[in-house]
Design an enzyme around this catalytic site. Structure first.
Site, PDB file in Angstrom:
ATOM      1  N   LYS A   1     -17.294  26.672  15.755  1.00  0.00           N
ATOM      2  CA  LYS A   1     -16.903  27.434  14.575  1.00  0.00           C
ATOM      3  C   LYS A   1     -16.131  28.682  14.997  1.00  0.00           C
ATOM      4  CE  LYS A   1     -20.866  26.242  11.626  1.00  0.00           C
ATOM      5  NZ  LYS A   1     -20.094  25.578  10.553  1.00  0.00           N
TER       6      LYS A   1
ATOM      7  N   ARG B   1     -26.121  16.287   8.749  1.00  0.00           N
ATOM      8  CA  ARG B   1     -26.352  14.906   8.314  1.00  0.00           C
ATOM      9  C   ARG B   1     -26.895  14.054   9.457  1.00  0.00           C
ATOM     10  NH1 ARG B   1     -20.129  14.594   6.515  1.00  0.00           N
ATOM     11  NH2 ARG B   1     -20.555  16.829   6.319  1.00  0.00           N
TER      12      ARG B   1
HETATM   13  N1  BES Z   1     -24.126  24.431   8.272  1.00  0.00           N
HETATM   14  C1  BES Z   1     -22.795  24.026   8.020  1.00  0.00           C
HETATM   15  C2  BES Z   1     -22.404  24.176   6.554  1.00  0.00           C
HETATM   16  C3  BES Z   1     -22.184  25.586   6.072  1.00  0.00           C
HETATM   17  C4  BES Z   1     -21.040  26.284   6.454  1.00  0.00           C
HETATM   18  C5  BES Z   1     -23.071  26.170   5.224  1.00  0.00           C
HETATM   19  C6  BES Z   1     -20.836  27.567   5.989  1.00  0.00           C
HETATM   20  C7  BES Z   1     -22.860  27.447   4.739  1.00  0.00           C
HETATM   21  C8  BES Z   1     -21.743  28.153   5.136  1.00  0.00           C
HETATM   22  C9  BES Z   1     -22.619  22.567   8.390  1.00  0.00           C
HETATM   23  O1  BES Z   1     -23.320  22.143   9.485  1.00  0.00           O
HETATM   24  C10 BES Z   1     -21.171  22.386   8.701  1.00  0.00           C
HETATM   25  O2  BES Z   1     -20.716  22.949   9.637  1.00  0.00           O
HETATM   26  N2  BES Z   1     -20.474  21.597   7.890  1.00  0.00           N
HETATM   27  C11 BES Z   1     -19.095  21.385   8.067  1.00  0.00           C
HETATM   28  C12 BES Z   1     -18.819  19.917   7.784  1.00  0.00           C
HETATM   29  C13 BES Z   1     -17.422  19.502   8.123  1.00  0.00           C
HETATM   30  C14 BES Z   1     -17.215  19.534   9.615  1.00  0.00           C
HETATM   31  C15 BES Z   1     -17.187  18.110   7.591  1.00  0.00           C
HETATM   32  C16 BES Z   1     -18.328  22.271   7.105  1.00  0.00           C
HETATM   33  O3  BES Z   1     -18.785  22.462   5.968  1.00  0.00           O
HETATM   34  O4  BES Z   1     -17.315  22.821   7.500  1.00  0.00           O
HETATM   35 MN    MN Z   2     -22.263  22.500  11.309  1.00  0.00          MN
END
Ligand code: BES
Ligand code: MN
Ligand code: ZN
Length: 495
Positions: free
Chosen positions: A276, A350
């Site tokens: 990230k 997931r």
């Molecule tokens: N924990 C995150 C989702 C999230 C991001 C929650 C920001 C709250 C604030 C999750 O694990 C994630 O990173 N999801 C990705 C999925 C994507 C790679 C398909 C996302 O939402 O960017």
């Molecule tokens: Mn994630």
């Protein structure tokens, strides 16, 4: 804080502070009339000066009102009388409580308005009051609380018929508030303290001395035996061992099918190799808030002694970049036997949830609700007000929707049509773990639905509701109120 209820006329309440509501344009109810009469018109004379309008959340502290037993009277604006709801009442009470804390008042009484549902209003007020006094200073070396923290709140009514409902509301409200507080505390703890091992320890602590709660922790070697290749692939990139926390609350008849709550317990999500950006990455300590809400709901079941069986399942891991971490393109085999191409290692929620869902089959649940900070896309879709709801069963979805309304912890349903499923097609495995940019919240749920075929299942995406960012950064405790309401209704302790 202690909460109780009492039958009394407001002018007779001996308390350091009496809170009394006033509507827009200074319209009062019987409580205000009684206080005004007791003070021989002094209250109305003060209001005539025009300092106070009765807007929602407005406050005015009065000292030494003649003929009134309370040391102080806090006038509390409730807004337009016709627009009063348990929710708006709770908001006003929150403001009043902050005011009381500034005045270092240790005990207070609240004259419940004549208007509105006395159960809903009292319950929401208890929850709002607890939220207003909440602070998280476990990690500060010089934690300075208020000089005299608020320790008791009495809800008073001049109408005896409301009393029983108010008593119930106090106990329900306090269980929900305590469950939410546990969820907030776990959420607010940083990733270096709140690890999967720490969460497992907290589950054991919750069960200590409690006949109705059985806790089992599955270690990585147990997960290997079960073939949880998806969950283990996420934790391989971390030096903290993953845990699968199982909490069995047995309040119902033995053999009656449990409700299962499955919560994402990702104690820190750096994204893994698909790392990230640095901006606000600290907030990914909140990626275990789904799991924390399961802890909170189980704690509320214990406090309310709900006559129902509930199983809480919390898969817990970190998601970090490492030489052993998942790499984009890796293919893993889930406990269900389905293979997954990990195209983005940041779609890890997931991966841990799918194995937890398959594991949950063994409890033959009456219904399964998973709760997860699963997609940033959910924040784009619904903002920070509603959690996303997706389900393979319309009645379960309706039940959760209703619980969210009743508990002031709302959800909004998104479709889970088959049309979306093909976005998960993979050239090399049974499915990919991402479905592209369009409808990211729905395709994440589509992924989970493939592991939820054997039961009635609903998914709550709490990415936008589990915490707030900015100056007031902190966990919200959501959706503990919704989950508790849902379980209370199933246990038939509310209608
Ligand atoms: N924990 C995150 C989702 C999230 C991001 C929650 C920001 C709250 C604030 C999750 O694990 C994630 O990173 N999801 C990705 C999925 C994507 C790679 C398909 C996302 O939402 O960017
Ligand atoms: Mn994630
Ligand atoms: Zn995550």
């Amino acid at each position: 804080m202690k909460h109780d209820s009492k039958h009394a006329q407001p002018q007779n309440l001996k308390t350091p502070c009496l809170v009394v509501g006033i509507f827009d344009h200074n319209r009062g109810d019987t409580n205000l009339d009684m206080l005004d009469q007791a003070s021989e018109g002094a209250l109305r004379r003060i209001l005539k000066k025009g300092d106070f309008q009765g807007r929602n959340g407005e406050t005015l502290m009065l000292y030494g009102l003649p003929g009134v037993a309370a040391t102080r009277v806090l006038l509390l604006g409730l807004g337009k009388q016709r627009e009063l709801t348990a929710r708006s009442y709770g908001e006003a009470i929150g403001k009043a409580i902050r005011q009381l804390q500034e005045a270092n008042v240790a005990r207070a009484a609240i004259a419940l308005p004549d208007e509105g549902d006395s159960y809903q209003m009292t319950r929401q007020a208890v929850i709002a009051a607890e939220a207003a006094v909440y602070r998280f200073d476990e990690c500060k070396s010089d934690a300075k609380g208020p000089r005299r923290p608020l320790t008791q709140l009495t809800f008073a009514t001049h109408d005896r018929r409301h009393l029983r409902r108010m008593q119930k509301a106090c106990s329900h409200g306090s269980a929900i508030a305590n469950g939410s507080r546990l969820a907030k505390d776990l959420g607010n703890l940083p990733g270096n303290i709140c690890t999967p091992t720490y969460l497992a320890e907290q589950a054991r602590k919750l069960a200590r001395g409690k006949r109705r709660l059985k806790v089992t922790i599955l270690e990585e070697k147990d997960m290997e035996k079960l073939g949880m290749g998806a969950l283990l692939s996420v934790s391989r990139g971390s030096s903290q061992p993953a845990k699968l926390i199982v909490m069995e609350y047995k309040g119902g008849k033995p053999g009656s099918k449990p409700v299962a709550l499955v919560g994402k317990g990702l104690t820190f999500d750096a994204g893994g190799i698909s790392i990230k950006p640095a901006q606000a990455m600290d907030e990914m300590k909140y990626d275990m808030c789904g799991g924390a809400s399961v802890f909170g709901a189980i704690a509320a079941c214990l406090e309310l002694e709900l006559p129902i069986n509930v199983v809480g399942v919390v898969p817990s891991s970190e998601n970090l970049p490492d030489g052993n971490a998942n790499k984009p393109g890796d293919i893993v085999t889930s406990m269900s036997g389905q293979t997954i191409e990990v195209l983005n290692t940041d779609a890890e929620g997931r991966l841990i949830l799918c194995d937890a869902l398959t594991y949950t089959e063994r409890f033959e649940p009456a219904a399964v609700v998973d709760i997860a900070t699963l997609t940033g896309a959910c924040i784009i879709a619904l903002g920070h007000h509603a959690s996303g709801l997706m389900a393979n069963d319309d009645r379960l979805a309706e039940e959760l929707n209703h619980a969210g309304e009743a508990a002031n912890d709302r959800v909004w349903r998104l479709p889970l049509w088959d049309d979306y499923q093909k976005q998960l097609d993979s050239n090399f495995a049974d499915m990919a773990n991402i479905g592209g940019r369009p409808a990211g919240t729905i395709t994440a749920a589509c992924f989970l639905s493939r592991f939820a075929k054997k039961f009635k299942w609903a998914h709550l995406d709490i990415a936008g509701t589990a915490w707030v960012s900015g100056n007031d950064k902190g966990a919200t405790g959501r959706p503990v109120p919704l989950l508790t309401q849902f379980l209370m209704k199933r246990a038939r302790v509310v209608d």
